[in-house]
Scaffold this motif. Structure first.
Motif: not given
Length: 141
Positions: A22, A25, A27-29, A38-40, A96
């Motif tokens: 978290t 940053g 994120e699960l896609v 996921g991305q970050m 990202r």
């Protein structure tokens, strides 16, 4: 029997803000039994020379691989990371990074996944392999 992605256990709200993913940053896609994406952002996850920190790639890889293991092991077994190996191929300096975890092996007591991390131009940044142990009980906090 694997669980449906919508059935993943929720994290307690008081612990959500403490989670490393978290704070970074992440994120699960996509959550599927054979693929977790996921991305970050690179920003906020750099080392002192402005490049994406290798440890940040490792966090992305372990998170995606662990979620993939959970999808395939829960509710009967509870996966925990056993070994993570990362090979860093090139640097990322902006935008990202996107990671895709796919299973290499899913068994009763262990699972192994390959995680490929690319930049927004689809250039490979990192290749990782995560092995998880599937425990009979959830670890106590």
């Amino acid at each position: 029997m694997p669980i449906d992605p919508s059935q993943l256990p929720e994290m307690s709200p008081d612990m959500a803000a403490e989670q490393l993913a978290t704070r970074m940053g992440l994120e699960l896609v996509t959550l599927e039994l054979d693929r977790v994406v996921g991305q970050m952002p690179v920003a906020g996850n750099r080392q002192p020379y402005g490049l994406l920190h290798g440890g940040a790639s490792a966090v992305l890889a372990e998170t995606l691989g662990s979620v993939l293991a959970a999808l395939n092991a829960l509710p009967e077994r509870f996966p925990v990371g056993l070994e993570l190996a990362c090979t860093h191929h090139r640097s990322a300096t902006e935008g990202r990074v996107i990671g895709t975890a796919r299973p290499l092996h899913v068994g009763r007591s262990t699972s192994t996944s390959e995680i490929v991390i690319v930049d927004e131009q689809d250039r490979r940044i990192c290749t990782a392999k995560l092995t998880c142990l599937h425990r009979d009980t959830r670890p106590q906090i």
